[in-house]
Design an enzyme around this catalytic site. Sequence first.
Site, PDB file in Angstrom:
ATOM      1  N   GLU A  21       4.410  -0.661   1.296  1.00  0.00           N
ATOM      2  CA  GLU A  21       4.550  -0.750  -0.166  1.00  0.00           C
ATOM      3  C   GLU A  21       4.558  -2.181  -0.685  1.00  0.00           C
ATOM      4  O   GLU A  21       4.648  -2.400  -1.879  1.00  0.00           O
ATOM      5  CB  GLU A  21       5.832  -0.071  -0.663  1.00  0.00           C
ATOM      6  CG  GLU A  21       5.957   1.400  -0.379  1.00  0.00           C
ATOM      7  CD  GLU A  21       7.226   1.998  -0.971  1.00  0.00           C
ATOM      8  OE1 GLU A  21       7.985   1.276  -1.667  1.00  0.00           O
ATOM      9  OE2 GLU A  21       7.474   3.195  -0.747  1.00  0.00           O
ATOM     10  N   GLU A  66       0.827  -1.206   0.000  1.00  0.00           N
ATOM     11  CA  GLU A  66       0.000   0.000   0.000  1.00  0.00           C
ATOM     12  C   GLU A  66       0.859   1.252   0.000  1.00  0.00           C
ATOM     13  O   GLU A  66       2.047   1.216   0.282  1.00  0.00           O
ATOM     14  CB  GLU A  66      -0.937   0.019   1.211  1.00  0.00           C
ATOM     15  CG  GLU A  66      -0.370  -0.526   2.491  1.00  0.00           C
ATOM     16  CD  GLU A  66       0.881   0.129   2.999  1.00  0.00           C
ATOM     17  OE1 GLU A  66       0.940   1.375   2.995  1.00  0.00           O
ATOM     18  OE2 GLU A  66       1.816  -0.577   3.412  1.00  0.00           O
TER      19      GLU A  66
END
Length: 349
Positions: free
Chosen positions: A318, A175
């Site tokens: 991420e 994310e």
Amino acid sequence: MDLLQQTIGKIEELDQINMKEAETRLDQLVKPPKSLGRLEDIAIQLAGITKNIYPEVNNKKVIVMAADHGVYDEGVSSNPQNVTIIQTPLFPKGLTGVCAISRVSGAGVIAVDIGVKGNLPGDTGVISRKIKHGTDNMAKGPAMTRDEAIKSIEVGIEIANKEIANGVQLLGVGEMGIGNTTASTAILSVLAGVDPVEITGMGAGIGDGGIDHKAKVIDGAIKLNQPDPHDGIDILSKVGGLEIGGMAGVILAAAAKRIPIVVDGYISTAAALIAALIEPKSKEFMITSHVSPEPGAKKASELLGISPLMEMNMRLGEGSGAALVFPILESACSIIKRIATFDEAGMKI
């Protein structure tokens, strides 16, 4: 809602026959029994996921969901919110942390704008599936409507299904978004039944009010919105995030298609908890990569019931942790396929 229900309906149990065959072969390899530890456990799990004692996970992708959070307005982060819109286009350019790690592990990275505040240029390479310009401020009311929460999950399903149709054999979730530890901690607080102050941490940077203020904002949002701890979609809509819904959708799609899914860190684990509440069997298809130093991370892993493979003091997000453990899964596939059994080696024991 139709896509979500169809996906849930396709999630089955792990294949016990192939798992038993994989375990039997591993016990016959020219090595001391169980000497490769969790690599052997992963090989057995992958056999159950794929229905193949010689699974292949060479085609790998990390799907990064990017979105913003209205609760940012409460001063829970020291980082400017426009970091999300600035950094999201860097994923297709290969210039982020997960991209650097994925280059080594041989994985592709896909970035999805599911709820970034503001409009990205049209030529960034980011997949545009924006539901809204960030969630609403959960300290003032629900983060999103139930329909928006369902849509976020279905976006994740659609993205994952497309990649799987194109031959992806292993998926990871990640994310991008300022304020997402606030939403993740709210989700965990509801599911674990713990006071937010016990699990609230710094995130990517704490606001001027410090951790106590952040915890009070989370506690107030929960008391205001009253999310149902037995309803994953309700929790997501009341105190969650669009990117968290997107990751939950990727997880559910992977489980439905019998593709192993690697969960990253704290925020991804919150998404995994939502997915598991929606369909408990989806947990069997998950592999958790690492435990974040965020205070709630250990509690989240315990609640999910899956022990992470690493403790690296990483807190980037991420999907960086997922990319880092991809070679571990490939190694698990390699040992069961390439190590000889005692019979194959002509050895009698």
